[in-house]
Enzyme design. Structure first.
Site, PDB file in Angstrom:
ATOM      1  N   CYS A 125      91.944  54.261  37.223  1.00 55.56           N
ATOM      2  CA  CYS A 125      91.521  53.910  35.862  1.00 55.56           C
ATOM      3  C   CYS A 125      92.255  54.862  34.916  1.00 55.56           C
ATOM      4  CB  CYS A 125      90.009  54.039  35.723  1.00 55.56           C
ATOM      5  SG  CYS A 125      89.446  55.725  35.706  1.00 55.56           S
ATOM      6  N   ASP A 168      82.648  65.024  31.927  1.00 54.41           N
ATOM      7  CA  ASP A 168      82.209  63.913  31.077  1.00 54.41           C
ATOM      8  C   ASP A 168      81.829  64.360  29.677  1.00 54.41           C
ATOM      9  OD1 ASP A 168      80.570  62.021  33.747  1.00 54.41           O
ATOM     10  OD2 ASP A 168      82.672  62.355  33.219  1.00 54.41           O
ATOM     11  N   LEU A 222      87.835  60.920  50.699  1.00 51.71           N
ATOM     12  CA  LEU A 222      86.719  61.733  51.215  1.00 51.71           C
ATOM     13  C   LEU A 222      85.554  60.843  51.667  1.00 51.71           C
ATOM     14  CD1 LEU A 222      86.823  64.528  48.493  1.00 51.71           C
ATOM     15  CD2 LEU A 222      87.670  64.689  50.857  1.00 51.71           C
ATOM     16  N   ARG A 273      91.697  57.512  41.198  1.00 45.54           N
ATOM     17  CA  ARG A 273      90.311  57.601  41.659  1.00 45.54           C
ATOM     18  C   ARG A 273      90.255  57.348  43.183  1.00 45.54           C
ATOM     19  NH1 ARG A 273      87.008  56.972  37.102  1.00 45.54           N
ATOM     20  NH2 ARG A 273      85.379  57.934  38.330  1.00 45.54           N
ATOM     21  N   PRO A 274      90.804  58.299  43.975  1.00 43.34           N
ATOM     22  CA  PRO A 274      90.878  58.062  45.430  1.00 43.34           C
ATOM     23  C   PRO A 274      89.487  58.045  46.075  1.00 43.34           C
ATOM     24  CG  PRO A 274      91.447  60.320  44.920  1.00 43.34           C
ATOM     25  CD  PRO A 274      91.306  59.622  43.606  1.00 43.34           C
ATOM     26  N   ILE A 275      89.400  57.492  47.272  1.00 47.72           N
ATOM     27  CA  ILE A 275      88.122  57.532  48.011  1.00 47.72           C
ATOM     28  C   ILE A 275      88.340  58.058  49.427  1.00 47.72           C
ATOM     29  CG2 ILE A 275      86.987  55.705  46.663  1.00 47.72           C
ATOM     30  CD1 ILE A 275      87.610  53.777  48.993  1.00 47.72           C
ATOM     31  N   ILE A 296      89.048  68.446  36.920  1.00 42.35           N
ATOM     32  CA  ILE A 296      88.586  67.260  37.657  1.00 42.35           C
ATOM     33  C   ILE A 296      89.562  66.103  37.499  1.00 42.35           C
ATOM     34  CG2 ILE A 296      86.656  65.671  38.041  1.00 42.35           C
ATOM     35  CD1 ILE A 296      85.907  68.570  38.591  1.00 42.35           C
ATOM     36  N   ARG A 349      79.670  50.812  27.847  1.00 40.53           N
ATOM     37  CA  ARG A 349      79.501  50.995  29.296  1.00 40.53           C
ATOM     38  C   ARG A 349      78.521  52.131  29.571  1.00 40.53           C
ATOM     39  NH1 ARG A 349      84.220  52.711  32.172  1.00 40.53           N
ATOM     40  NH2 ARG A 349      82.627  52.745  33.782  1.00 40.53           N
ATOM     41  N   LYS A 403      73.167  56.803  33.321  1.00 39.23           N
ATOM     42  CA  LYS A 403      74.011  55.760  33.939  1.00 39.23           C
ATOM     43  C   LYS A 403      74.425  56.175  35.347  1.00 39.23           C
ATOM     44  CE  LYS A 403      78.540  55.692  32.934  1.00 39.23           C
ATOM     45  NZ  LYS A 403      79.466  55.766  34.085  1.00 39.23           N
ATOM     46  N   ASN A 404      74.858  57.430  35.485  1.00 38.35           N
ATOM     47  CA  ASN A 404      75.451  57.848  36.766  1.00 38.35           C
ATOM     48  C   ASN A 404      74.418  58.173  37.842  1.00 38.35           C
ATOM     49  OD1 ASN A 404      77.900  57.390  35.636  1.00 38.35           O
ATOM     50  ND2 ASN A 404      78.402  59.533  35.284  1.00 38.35           N
TER      51      ASN A 404
HETATM   52  C1  EPZ Z   1      81.528  60.440  39.072  1.00 40.84           C
HETATM   53  O1  EPZ Z   1      82.716  59.755  39.373  1.00 40.84           O
HETATM   54  C2  EPZ Z   1      81.074  59.923  37.718  1.00 40.84           C
HETATM   55  N1  EPZ Z   1      80.841  58.476  37.815  1.00 40.84           N
HETATM   56  C3  EPZ Z   1      82.145  60.199  36.665  1.00 40.84           C
HETATM   57  O2  EPZ Z   1      81.622  59.780  35.414  1.00 40.84           O
HETATM   58  C4  EPZ Z   1      82.384  61.710  36.623  1.00 40.84           C
HETATM   59  O3  EPZ Z   1      83.423  61.976  35.686  1.00 40.84           O
HETATM   60  C5  EPZ Z   1      82.785  62.201  38.012  1.00 40.84           C
HETATM   61  O4  EPZ Z   1      81.764  61.855  38.974  1.00 40.84           O
HETATM   62  C6  EPZ Z   1      82.958  63.721  38.048  1.00 40.84           C
HETATM   63  O5  EPZ Z   1      81.762  64.328  37.666  1.00 40.84           O
HETATM   64  C7  EPZ Z   1      79.720  58.037  38.421  1.00 40.84           C
HETATM   65  O6  EPZ Z   1      78.908  58.806  38.893  1.00 40.84           O
HETATM   66  C8  EPZ Z   1      79.522  56.549  38.455  1.00 40.84           C
HETATM   67  P1  EPZ Z   1      84.305  62.205  41.990  1.00 40.84           P
HETATM   68  P2  EPZ Z   1      83.325  59.841  40.880  1.00 40.84           P
HETATM   69  O7  EPZ Z   1      84.393  61.423  43.263  1.00 40.84           O
HETATM   70  O8  EPZ Z   1      82.248  59.990  41.852  1.00 40.84           O
HETATM   71  C9  EPZ Z   1      88.611  63.531  43.455  1.00 40.84           C
HETATM   72  C10 EPZ Z   1      81.651  58.732  33.326  1.00 40.84           C
HETATM   73  O9  EPZ Z   1      82.325  58.954  32.305  1.00 40.84           O
HETATM   74  N2  EPZ Z   1      88.287  62.742  44.652  1.00 40.84           N
HETATM   75  O10 EPZ Z   1      83.256  63.244  41.853  1.00 40.84           O
HETATM   76  O11 EPZ Z   1      84.267  58.722  41.020  1.00 40.84           O
HETATM   77  C11 EPZ Z   1      88.750  62.663  42.206  1.00 40.84           C
HETATM   78  O12 EPZ Z   1      90.076  62.189  42.082  1.00 40.84           O
HETATM   79  C12 EPZ Z   1      82.315  58.748  34.684  1.00 40.84           C
HETATM   80  O13 EPZ Z   1      80.416  58.509  33.331  1.00 40.84           O
HETATM   81  C13 EPZ Z   1      89.164  62.774  45.734  1.00 40.84           C
HETATM   82  O14 EPZ Z   1      90.188  63.443  45.696  1.00 40.84           O
HETATM   83  O15 EPZ Z   1      84.137  61.202  40.787  1.00 40.84           O
HETATM   84  C14 EPZ Z   1      88.391  63.613  41.093  1.00 40.84           C
HETATM   85  O16 EPZ Z   1      89.532  64.382  40.762  1.00 40.84           O
HETATM   86  C15 EPZ Z   1      83.814  58.950  34.594  1.00 40.84           C
HETATM   87  N3  EPZ Z   1      88.861  62.037  46.845  1.00 40.84           N
HETATM   88  C16 EPZ Z   1      87.340  64.532  41.727  1.00 40.84           C
HETATM   89  O17 EPZ Z   1      87.507  64.393  43.151  1.00 40.84           O
HETATM   90  C17 EPZ Z   1      87.714  61.289  46.932  1.00 40.84           C
HETATM   91  O18 EPZ Z   1      87.478  60.653  47.983  1.00 40.84           O
HETATM   92  C18 EPZ Z   1      85.905  64.181  41.372  1.00 40.84           C
HETATM   93  O19 EPZ Z   1      85.753  62.808  41.682  1.00 40.84           O
HETATM   94  C19 EPZ Z   1      86.840  61.268  45.817  1.00 40.84           C
HETATM   95  C20 EPZ Z   1      87.140  62.001  44.696  1.00 40.84           C
END
Ligand code: EPZ
Length: 431
Positions: A116, A310, A125, A121-123, A332, A402, A22-23
């Protein structure tokens, strides 16, 4: 809404072929926006999140069709740059539309995804990286307005955050940079297998990317990208879930279809726990019932190649039945323990101390009505139901759909007694 009923205790035997990841599939679908030519994507899992991403691509103007089950044709010839709230809010992964829209159209308007249940789930970065590429970033009334029409150019970007690298952030910046003039160097990039899979597809489309599989990527922008035919890698999280299932009771499950090298941290931890695991070949692992020999573990979730967050909930279920004290720490998503209160209802002995679950293994779980809260928590409850004594009812099973394709059919084919029904058909004593 659907529910599943599981009668625990039946031994599970046989082979399961995991579906496409999926990811990996979600950013790969988004990447089809980078070309006006047709992309054919194979080994696509039949998941609600994938169908939803397809719906968003159509809304943006792409032609999208599942030509045969598991194979999708996507042609993003004439597309717009706005992804609306009513679509984006339903799936966090839609944030990875920003990168390809910027790469292709030099602008994007995408609703902020919101948080969620597993945490904020900040963005920040993602947006920092886009700014470094010369994009203006404005946030207004819940939307992110990205404008790179003034001229984007390659840049050096450090993408590490307080929780390490960002997976979709890395995907976004790669997809923005592949069509941006100049050279972009991403330091502290995520190197999850799903990112490597996205890069493999982009290379097929004509992108110039160096450093695949590492935390340091170099991208040389090109003028345009071509269509391609690409097959999505196997889902390491689904595979890991079935491997953990194989370790329960008197089960004996052979899991096929995912690169063993993508599951090193899980397999290393299971070896440390003295689990009965056999690596058959580079894509096949056999797991047999090990509850009588398992040792407790300390697990800390980290970005790849560390232990995947995950699989944390699924491992918590396994450790709940492992004699001794195990400690699972979430680095995480520190709040990702929504499965714990439900496991407690089934007789587990777990306490939460900050970002850690202190798990005191018990010798059995009891079936109970429980509530799914998020994708991986629902998988943990399914595992618990399979081994529990008696009947378990899991409500809000849409969370499971999902990320797990036909999981009830796959489990039934292994011998599980698992039935899916509408919640209105649940017996009164459960509802
Ligand atoms: C991806 O989410 C996966 N989803 C998640 O899988 C997975 O848990 C996660 O990576 C970690 O491996 C998809 O790929 C669609 P991150 P993502 O940005 O990209 C922080 C599942 O169950 N962060 O790697 O949204 C954030 O808060 C899902 O399949 C910032 O601080 O995760 C988190 O603590 C759930 N600022 C950490 O980094 C940012 O701009 C990792 O987040 C982005 C993230």
């Amino acid at each position: 809404m659907d529910v599943v009923q599981i009668i625990g205790g039946n031994p599970l035997w046989g082979t399961v072929n995991v579906s496409g990841a999926k990811n990996a599939c979600l950013p790969i679908f988004a990447a089809t926006l980078l070309t006006e030519e047709t992309c054919v994507i194979e080994n696509v899992p039949n998941l609600s999140d994938v169908r939803f991403m397809a719906q968003i691509l159509e809304h943006l103007g792409a032609e999208v069709a599942e030509t045969v089950p598991g194979t999708w044709e996507i042609t993003a010839k004439n597309i717009t740059h706005k992804a609306p709230y009513n679509l984006v809010r339903q799936m966090r992964a839609s944030v990875c539309l920003m990168g390809p829209l910027l790469g292709r159209l030099r602008q994007a308007i995408v609703s902020l995804p919101g948080g969620c249940i597993i945490g904020q789930r900040p963005i920040d970065l993602h947006l920092k990286g886009f700014s470094k590429l010369g994009t203006s970033v404005n946030i207004n009334n819940g939307y992110v307005y990205l404008d790179g029409i003034g001229g984007m150019k390659g840049s050096d970007i450090f993408l590490g955050g307080r929780h390490g690298s960002t997976v979709t952030g890395t995907a976004n910046l790669i997809m923005a940079a592949v069509l941006t003039p100049g050279t972009t160097r991403i330091d502290s990039a995520a190197c999850e297998p799903e990112i490597e899979d996205l890069c493999q597809m982009l290379l097929l489309m004509g992108a110039k990317i160096e450093g695949l599989g590492t935390h340091y990527l170099t991208i040389h922008g090109v003028e345009k990208l071509n269509g391609c035919r690409y097959s999505v890698c196997g889902d390491r999280i689904e595979a890991g879930t079935f491997i953990i299932a194989g370790l329960l009771g008197k089960n004996d499950i052979t899991v096929k279809g995912t690169e063993v090298r993508h599951m090193r941290s899980l397999l290393h931890k299971l070896e440390e726990a003295n689990a009965d695991i056999t690596i058959i070949d580079s894509q096949t692992v056999r797991a047999r019932g090990s509850l009588d020999r398992l040792k407790p573990l300390e697990i800390i979730t980290l970005p790849f190649p560390g232990f995947p967050t995950d699989l944390q909930a699924q491992m918590t279920t396994l450790m709940a039945l492992t004699p001794g004290i195990s400690i699972v720490t979430e680095r995480i998503y520190p709040n990702r323990f929504m499965h714990v209160p439900e496991l407690l209802r089934m007789g587990a002995n777990i306490s939460i101390e900050g970002a850690s679950a202190i798990i005191n293994g018990v010798n059995h779980l009891s079936g109970a009505p429980v509530m799914a809260s998020d994708l991986r928590a629902s998988a943990a409850l399914v595992l618990a139901g399979l081994i529990a004594q008696g009947e378990t009812w899991i409500q809000r099973i849409y969370h499971l759909d999902r990320g797990y394709e036909n999981i009830d059919n796959k489990l039934r084919s292994l011998g599980a007694v698992i039935n899916r029904m509408a919640d209105k058909d649940m017996p009164a004593h459960v509802a």
